[in-house]
Design a protein around this motif. Structure first.
Motif, mmCIF file in Angstrom:
data_model
loop_
_atom_site.group_PDB
_atom_site.id
_atom_site.type_symbol
_atom_site.label_atom_id
_atom_site.label_comp_id
_atom_site.label_asym_id
_atom_site.label_seq_id
_atom_site.Cartn_x
_atom_site.Cartn_y
_atom_site.Cartn_z
ATOM 1 N N GLY A 261 2.523 10.546 1.010
ATOM 2 C CA GLY A 261 1.493 9.532 0.857
ATOM 3 C C GLY A 261 1.189 8.789 2.139
ATOM 4 N N TRP A 262 0.241 7.916 2.025
ATOM 5 C CA TRP A 262 -0.188 7.059 3.131
ATOM 6 C C TRP A 262 0.984 6.203 3.599
ATOM 7 C CZ3 TRP A 262 -2.297 1.644 2.331
ATOM 8 C CH2 TRP A 262 -2.770 1.101 3.543
ATOM 9 N N VAL A 263 1.160 6.090 4.900
ATOM 10 C CA VAL A 263 2.301 5.361 5.452
ATOM 11 C C VAL A 263 2.251 3.874 5.108
ATOM 12 C CG1 VAL A 263 1.281 4.794 7.696
ATOM 13 C CG2 VAL A 263 3.756 5.237 7.531
ATOM 14 N N GLY A 264 1.071 3.372 4.771
ATOM 15 C CA GLY A 264 0.936 1.953 4.452
ATOM 16 C C GLY A 264 1.389 1.557 3.061
ATOM 17 N N VAL A 265 1.757 2.531 2.232
ATOM 18 C CA VAL A 265 2.168 2.222 0.857
ATOM 19 C C VAL A 265 3.373 1.289 0.843
ATOM 20 C CG1 VAL A 265 3.135 3.199 -1.272
ATOM 21 C CG2 VAL A 265 1.198 4.320 -0.153
ATOM 22 N N LYS A 266 4.339 1.531 1.717
ATOM 23 C CA LYS A 266 5.589 0.736 1.680
ATOM 24 C C LYS A 266 5.357 -0.736 1.995
ATOM 25 C CE LYS A 266 7.060 2.071 6.388
ATOM 26 N NZ LYS A 266 6.054 3.143 6.590
ATOM 27 N N ASP A 267 4.323 -1.042 2.756
ATOM 28 C CA ASP A 267 4.034 -2.433 3.081
ATOM 29 C C ASP A 267 3.101 -3.088 2.057
ATOM 30 O OD1 ASP A 267 5.571 -2.428 5.446
ATOM 31 O OD2 ASP A 267 3.934 -1.463 6.534
ATOM 32 N N LYS A 268 2.147 -2.332 1.562
ATOM 33 C CA LYS A 268 1.167 -2.904 0.635
ATOM 34 C C LYS A 268 1.684 -2.953 -0.799
ATOM 35 C CE LYS A 268 -3.767 -2.810 -0.435
ATOM 36 N NZ LYS A 268 -5.086 -2.232 -0.084
ATOM 37 N N TRP A 269 2.475 -1.953 -1.183
ATOM 38 C CA TRP A 269 3.037 -1.896 -2.530
ATOM 39 C C TRP A 269 4.538 -1.570 -2.435
ATOM 40 C CZ3 TRP A 269 -1.457 1.123 -1.468
ATOM 41 C CH2 TRP A 269 -2.653 0.619 -1.996
ATOM 42 N N PRO A 270 5.353 -2.474 -1.930
ATOM 43 C CA PRO A 270 6.763 -2.166 -1.685
ATOM 44 C C PRO A 270 7.543 -1.761 -2.936
ATOM 45 C CG PRO A 270 6.338 -4.531 -1.460
ATOM 46 C CD PRO A 270 5.010 -3.857 -1.521
ATOM 47 N N ASP A 271 7.276 -2.404 -4.063
ATOM 48 C CA ASP A 271 7.984 -2.037 -5.294
ATOM 49 C C ASP A 271 7.559 -0.650 -5.780
ATOM 50 O OD1 ASP A 271 9.410 -4.414 -5.340
ATOM 51 O OD2 ASP A 271 7.889 -5.456 -6.532
ATOM 52 N N ALA A 272 6.260 -0.383 -5.716
ATOM 53 C CA ALA A 272 5.767 0.938 -6.111
ATOM 54 C C ALA A 272 6.329 2.013 -5.189
ATOM 55 C CB ALA A 272 4.240 0.960 -6.067
ATOM 56 N N TYR A 273 6.406 1.697 -3.923
ATOM 57 C CA TYR A 273 6.967 2.620 -2.936
ATOM 58 C C TYR A 273 8.388 3.026 -3.321
ATOM 59 C CZ TYR A 273 8.952 4.004 1.633
ATOM 60 O OH TYR A 273 9.594 4.654 2.659
ATOM 61 N N ASN A 274 9.201 2.051 -3.705
ATOM 62 C CA ASN A 274 10.575 2.346 -4.108
ATOM 63 C C ASN A 274 10.614 3.195 -5.369
ATOM 64 O OD1 ASN A 274 11.710 0.918 -1.955
ATOM 65 N ND2 ASN A 274 11.703 -1.017 -3.086
#
Length: 321
Positions: A261-274
């Motif tokens: 996925g897009w590298v920005g997911v972890k910053d914009k949606w940290p819980d979803a990223y996990n």
């Protein structure tokens, strides 16, 4: 005097609390913007993606499903217009995935838990007409090729590949290995397996792209063609392998099915990223769900809902904070 001292103490306490709070880092919260999950054109991927989407919804995320081309989707993942692709197969998508992650704009979110195999496959009854199988060199024999031919390809054999969007380098493989076969691409996943069903019932010749996890390998007796074993050099160095002038003179790779996925997911949606990183499912589970949709006629939404109900303790851990 007592009252004044009390007020001063209270005010100082409030100031101290404010200072403490100002030094405490803010806890990152998921954005309310929709997380865009890509949908492709095979049943298993639709199931995987909708399971992930439903889990994210349970966590309070806003989810949007977007139809996207399997390989061309990386342009959207790099730009951030698309956010998550739940199935990138080692067998066909590794090159595109590596190129995307090399830009620094796309991240590999880890393995799904499923193991991928995609290769040329034939029904067991075809071995009588091409007795050298599963060795790929049997396909070079003109009589064997003719046994797999149809009116549109004769005297060449006919190989039914997946939709062109899947990649796979089958046309290149035929040329590199000098196989007397013509590659015909199925228009859709459903068309691919409808043709297998029809041929199998009639005991008609067929050689086609089969992938696992899928129900077909359980329902039909057959074998995968054994090509020269894949190495990275086979796809990148023409000098490798039996044809010194061409790449792709080997079989497809086997391996993981990845989440990217897009590298920005972890910053914009940290819980979803996990949660996305925690997602895991195995071949048997997926094969059973694909069977329910493709053979039993159930709706994907109903199969996903059934899985969600049966596995709540499991997916609840994915979204646990």
């Amino acid at each position: 005097m007592f009252s004044r001292n009390r007020m001063t103490t209270t005010a100082l306490g409030a100031l101290a609390l404010c200072a403490t709070l100002s030094l405490t880092p803010a806890v990152a919260q998921d954005s309310t913007d929709p997380i865009k999950l890509t949908l492709h054109d095979w049943t298993g991927q639709l199931i995987t993606t909708q399971i992930m989407g439903e889990v994210l919804k349970k966590a309070g995320n806003n989810v949007e499903y977007v139809q996207a081309d399997y390989l061309a989707q990386f342009a959207g993942l790099e730009s951030g217009d698309l956010h998550v692709a739940m199935e990138m197969w080692e067998t066909t998508g590794r090159d595109a995935m590596d190129a995307a992650t090399a830009t620094g704009k796309v991240e590999n979110f880890g393995a799904t838990g499923m193991k991928a195999k995609e290769e040329w496959w034939y029904p067991e009854y075809m071995k009588e007409k091409c007795p050298g199988l599963p060795n790929w060199e049997a396909l070079k024999d003109e009589k064997c090729a003719e046994a797999f031919s149809t009116a549109e390809t004769a005297p060449k054999g006919r190989y039914l590949g997946g939709p062109v969007t899947w990649g796979g380098f089958d046309d290149e493989r035929v040329e590199a290995l000098d196989l007397p076969f013509e590659v015909i691409h199925a228009g859709t996943d459903a068309a691919l397996f409808a043709e297998l069903e029809s041929a199998y019932q009639r005991q008609a010749p067929i050689l086609l792209w089969i992938y696992a996890p899928h129900w077909s390998t359980a329902k039909y007796k057959g074998e995968w063609v054994e090509f020269p074993e894949y190495t990275k050099e086979c796809y990148t160095d023409p000098a490798w392998g039996s044809n010194p002038d061409m790449a792709y003179d080997c079989g497809k790779p086997f391996g993981e099915i990845w989440k990217v996925g897009w590298v920005g997911v972890k910053d914009k949606w940290p819980d979803a990223y996990n949660a996305i990183k925690a997602f895991t499912i195995d071949n048997d589970e997926m094969g059973q769900m694909i069977t329910k949709v493709d053979l039993d006629g159930k709706k994907i939404e109903d199969v996903v809902a059934e899985w969600m109900g049966a596995n709540e303790p499991r997916w609840s851990q994915w979204i646990k904070k």
